[in-house]
Design a protein around this motif. Structure first.
Motif, PDB file in Angstrom:
ATOM      1  N   GLU A 119       1.101  -1.293  -0.167  1.00 15.21           N
ATOM      2  CA  GLU A 119       0.073  -0.157  -0.173  1.00 15.21           C
ATOM      3  C   GLU A 119       0.734   1.065   0.330  1.00 15.21           C
ATOM      4  O   GLU A 119       0.161   1.845  -0.657  1.00 15.21           O
ATOM      5  CB  GLU A 119      -1.394  -0.079   1.543  1.00 15.21           C
ATOM      6  N   THR A 120       1.813   1.173   0.696  1.00 13.18           N
ATOM      7  CA  THR A 120       2.808   2.578   0.519  1.00 13.18           C
ATOM      8  C   THR A 120       3.346   2.970  -0.425  1.00 13.18           C
ATOM      9  O   THR A 120       3.436   3.396  -1.212  1.00 13.18           O
ATOM     10  CB  THR A 120       4.260   2.100   1.823  1.00 13.18           C
ATOM     11  N   VAL A 121       4.280   1.613  -1.462  1.00  8.21           N
ATOM     12  CA  VAL A 121       4.308   1.703  -2.871  1.00  8.21           C
ATOM     13  C   VAL A 121       3.099   2.345  -3.882  1.00  8.21           C
ATOM     14  O   VAL A 121       3.828   2.992  -4.612  1.00  8.21           O
ATOM     15  CB  VAL A 121       5.107   0.255  -3.588  1.00  8.21           C
ATOM     16  N   LYS A 122       2.226   1.933  -3.911  1.00  7.77           N
ATOM     17  CA  LYS A 122       1.627   2.890  -4.814  1.00  7.77           C
ATOM     18  C   LYS A 122       0.668   3.872  -4.425  1.00  7.77           C
ATOM     19  O   LYS A 122       0.551   4.533  -4.888  1.00  7.77           O
ATOM     20  CB  LYS A 122      -0.741   1.680  -4.188  1.00  7.77           C
ATOM     21  N   ILE A 123       1.133   4.279  -3.480  1.00  9.12           N
ATOM     22  CA  ILE A 123       0.280   6.030  -2.572  1.00  9.12           C
ATOM     23  C   ILE A 123       1.610   6.915  -2.606  1.00  9.12           C
ATOM     24  O   ILE A 123       1.395   7.875  -3.444  1.00  9.12           O
ATOM     25  CB  ILE A 123       0.309   5.858  -0.930  1.00  9.12           C
ATOM     26  N   ILE A 124       2.525   6.177  -2.756  1.00  8.98           N
ATOM     27  CA  ILE A 124       4.002   6.714  -3.195  1.00  8.98           C
ATOM     28  C   ILE A 124       3.964   7.120  -5.490  1.00  8.98           C
ATOM     29  O   ILE A 124       4.124   7.856  -4.928  1.00  8.98           O
ATOM     30  CB  ILE A 124       5.407   6.027  -3.161  1.00  8.98           C
ATOM     31  N   ASN A 125       3.372   6.778  -5.724  1.00  9.01           N
ATOM     32  CA  ASN A 125       3.350   6.443  -6.404  1.00  9.01           C
ATOM     33  C   ASN A 125       2.707   6.939  -7.155  1.00  9.01           C
ATOM     34  O   ASN A 125       2.279   7.384  -8.800  1.00  9.01           O
ATOM     35  CB  ASN A 125       3.089   4.322  -7.639  1.00  9.01           C
ATOM     36  N   LYS A 126       1.423   7.287  -6.626  1.00  7.89           N
ATOM     37  CA  LYS A 126       0.335   7.929  -6.713  1.00  7.89           C
ATOM     38  C   LYS A 126       0.376   9.474  -6.807  1.00  7.89           C
ATOM     39  O   LYS A 126      -0.615  10.268  -7.514  1.00  7.89           O
ATOM     40  CB  LYS A 126      -1.294   7.455  -6.521  1.00  7.89           C
ATOM     41  N   GLY A 127       1.637  10.113  -5.919  1.00  4.07           N
ATOM     42  CA  GLY A 127       2.152  10.806  -5.382  1.00  4.07           C
ATOM     43  C   GLY A 127       1.011  11.427  -4.409  1.00  4.07           C
ATOM     44  O   GLY A 127       0.828  12.942  -4.401  1.00  4.07           O
ATOM     45  N   TYR A 128       0.396  10.681  -3.767  1.00  6.14           N
ATOM     46  CA  TYR A 128      -0.412  11.313  -2.326  1.00  6.14           C
ATOM     47  C   TYR A 128       0.772  10.795  -1.315  1.00  6.14           C
ATOM     48  O   TYR A 128      -0.632  11.664   0.726  1.00  6.14           O
ATOM     49  CB  TYR A 128      -1.929  10.142  -2.383  1.00  6.14           C
ATOM     50  N   ALA A 129       1.623  10.831  -0.754  1.00  4.42           N
ATOM     51  CA  ALA A 129       2.090  10.007   0.669  1.00  4.42           C
ATOM     52  C   ALA A 129       2.873  11.898   0.858  1.00  4.42           C
ATOM     53  O   ALA A 129       3.267  12.541   0.580  1.00  4.42           O
ATOM     54  CB  ALA A 129       3.346   9.429  -0.005  1.00  4.42           C
ATOM     55  N   GLU A 130       2.366  11.856   2.124  1.00  3.94           N
ATOM     56  CA  GLU A 130       3.333  13.413   2.848  1.00  3.94           C
ATOM     57  C   GLU A 130       4.424  12.895   3.282  1.00  3.94           C
ATOM     58  O   GLU A 130       5.367  12.986   3.856  1.00  3.94           O
ATOM     59  CB  GLU A 130       2.441  13.253   3.828  1.00  3.94           C
ATOM     60  N   LEU A 131       4.877  11.232   3.832  1.00  2.71           N
ATOM     61  CA  LEU A 131       5.424  11.261   4.413  1.00  2.71           C
ATOM     62  C   LEU A 131       5.241  10.080   5.150  1.00  2.71           C
ATOM     63  O   LEU A 131       4.925   8.885   4.846  1.00  2.71           O
ATOM     64  CB  LEU A 131       5.088  11.503   5.869  1.00  2.71           C
ATOM     65  N   THR A 132       6.736   8.969   4.873  1.00  2.49           N
ATOM     66  CA  THR A 132       6.839   7.075   4.443  1.00  2.49           C
ATOM     67  C   THR A 132       7.672   7.194   5.779  1.00  2.49           C
ATOM     68  O   THR A 132       8.542   7.333   6.005  1.00  2.49           O
ATOM     69  CB  THR A 132       7.241   6.577   3.732  1.00  2.49           C
ATOM     70  N   LEU A 149      14.208  -2.018   1.226  1.00  4.59           N
ATOM     71  CA  LEU A 149      15.028  -0.651   0.530  1.00  4.59           C
ATOM     72  C   LEU A 149      15.073  -0.332  -0.823  1.00  4.59           C
ATOM     73  O   LEU A 149      15.041   0.393  -0.841  1.00  4.59           O
ATOM     74  CB  LEU A 149      15.940  -2.034   0.422  1.00  4.59           C
ATOM     75  N   HIS A 150      13.704  -0.513  -1.514  1.00  2.52           N
ATOM     76  CA  HIS A 150      13.762   0.062  -2.552  1.00  2.52           C
ATOM     77  C   HIS A 150      12.094   1.040  -2.449  1.00  2.52           C
ATOM     78  O   HIS A 150      12.528   2.340  -3.145  1.00  2.52           O
ATOM     79  CB  HIS A 150      12.499  -0.671  -3.396  1.00  2.52           C
ATOM     80  N   LEU A 151      11.571   1.038  -0.842  1.00  2.93           N
ATOM     81  CA  LEU A 151      10.695   1.872  -0.595  1.00  2.93           C
ATOM     82  C   LEU A 151      12.174   3.944  -0.388  1.00  2.93           C
ATOM     83  O   LEU A 151      11.109   4.676  -0.898  1.00  2.93           O
ATOM     84  CB  LEU A 151      10.566   2.180   0.602  1.00  2.93           C
ATOM     85  N   PRO A 152      13.189   4.126  -0.268  1.00  2.00           N
ATOM     86  CA  PRO A 152      13.676   5.132   0.251  1.00  2.00           C
ATOM     87  C   PRO A 152      13.849   5.238  -1.382  1.00  2.00           C
ATOM     88  O   PRO A 152      13.979   7.047  -1.899  1.00  2.00           O
ATOM     89  CB  PRO A 152      15.379   4.874   0.794  1.00  2.00           C
ATOM     90  N   LEU A 153      14.681   4.886  -2.681  1.00  2.00           N
ATOM     91  CA  LEU A 153      15.082   5.212  -4.180  1.00  2.00           C
ATOM     92  C   LEU A 153      13.356   5.895  -4.600  1.00  2.00           C
ATOM     93  O   LEU A 153      13.760   7.153  -5.100  1.00  2.00           O
ATOM     94  CB  LEU A 153      15.245   3.985  -4.402  1.00  2.00           C
ATOM     95  N   LEU A 154      12.188   5.190  -4.137  1.00  4.31           N
ATOM     96  CA  LEU A 154      10.817   5.892  -4.574  1.00  4.31           C
ATOM     97  C   LEU A 154      10.414   7.028  -4.033  1.00  4.31           C
ATOM     98  O   LEU A 154      10.598   8.007  -4.308  1.00  4.31           O
ATOM     99  CB  LEU A 154       9.570   4.907  -4.488  1.00  4.31           C
ATOM    100  N   CYS A 155      10.699   6.697  -2.832  1.00  4.85           N
ATOM    101  CA  CYS A 155      10.725   8.208  -2.291  1.00  4.85           C
ATOM    102  C   CYS A 155      11.602   9.567  -2.166  1.00  4.85           C
ATOM    103  O   CYS A 155      10.907  10.969  -3.227  1.00  4.85           O
ATOM    104  CB  CYS A 155      11.155   7.961  -0.641  1.00  4.85           C
ATOM    105  N   GLU A 156      12.246   9.179  -2.626  1.00  5.18           N
ATOM    106  CA  GLU A 156      13.337  10.344  -2.926  1.00  5.18           C
ATOM    107  C   GLU A 156      13.171  10.750  -4.693  1.00  5.18           C
ATOM    108  O   GLU A 156      13.270  11.647  -5.193  1.00  5.18           O
ATOM    109  CB  GLU A 156      15.220   9.957  -3.234  1.00  5.18           C
ATOM    110  N   ASP A 157      13.165   9.350  -5.501  1.00  9.06           N
ATOM    111  CA  ASP A 157      12.239  10.127  -7.361  1.00  9.06           C
ATOM    112  C   ASP A 157      11.176  11.462  -6.567  1.00  9.06           C
ATOM    113  O   ASP A 157      11.003  12.235  -7.743  1.00  9.06           O
ATOM    114  CB  ASP A 157      12.031   8.864  -7.716  1.00  9.06           C
ATOM    115  N   LYS A 158      10.302  10.821  -5.645  1.00 10.09           N
ATOM    116  CA  LYS A 158       9.044  11.655  -5.672  1.00 10.09           C
ATOM    117  C   LYS A 158       9.205  13.002  -4.644  1.00 10.09           C
ATOM    118  O   LYS A 158       8.268  13.741  -4.523  1.00 10.09           O
ATOM    119  CB  LYS A 158       8.075  10.746  -5.311  1.00 10.09           C
ATOM    120  N   ASN A 159      10.418  13.304  -4.219  1.00  8.96           N
ATOM    121  CA  ASN A 159      10.507  14.281  -2.978  1.00  8.96           C
ATOM    122  C   ASN A 159       9.734  13.934  -1.904  1.00  8.96           C
ATOM    123  O   ASN A 159       9.211  15.448  -0.942  1.00  8.96           O
ATOM    124  CB  ASN A 159      10.424  15.437  -3.505  1.00  8.96           C
TER     125      ASN A 159
END
Length: 126
Positions: free
Chosen positions: A39-52, A65-75
């Motif tokens: 669910e975290t990956v889905k919300i990050i990819n949609k751009g709705y996440a404020e904080l992970t 460990l893929h989550l920090p990379l996704l977060c860095e891509d989406k700021n």
């Protein structure tokens, strides 16, 4: 104190961990919390996440460990906390949770607290 994996950076200290866990409990009550890595990956990819928030004791650690990379891509700011059991309890479930995120809501009363935590995480990174 348990050894901290060097892959889990930025790692929250006790004070920041308590603030993050409190924010998780509040966001659960405001329906802004998504639990679990998928669910975290889905919300990050949609751009709705404020904080992970990611558990540093996930075994093996490579499953998150893929989550920090996704977060860095989406700021999106992210932080590791020490215990997946504690993260699960803060999310309001009896199982352990290896990742969760707080989603956006423009009219939420939590926006100020979220910005405060985001600023503290930015200070960790700089």
């Amino acid at each position: 104190m348990p050894l901290v994996n060097p892959k889990t950076y930025p790692f929250a200290d006790k004070e920041l961990t308590l603030q993050v866990l409190n924010l998780i409990e509040l966001s659960k009550n405001h329906n802004q919390l998504k639990k679990g890595a998928n669910e975290t990956v889905k919300i990050i990819n949609k751009g709705y996440a404020e904080l992970t928030i990611i558990a540093a004791d996930a075994d093996p650690i490579e499953i998150v460990l893929h989550l920090p990379l996704l977060c860095e891509d989406k700021n999106i700011p992210y932080i590791f906390i020490n215990n997946k059991q504690t993260l699960g309890k803060a999310c309001g479930i009896s199982r352990s949770v290896i990742a969760c995120c707080i989603s956006t809501n423009l009219n939420s009363s939590l926006n100020e607290q979220i910005k405060n935590i985001q600023n503290k995480i930015e200070k960790f990174l700089n």
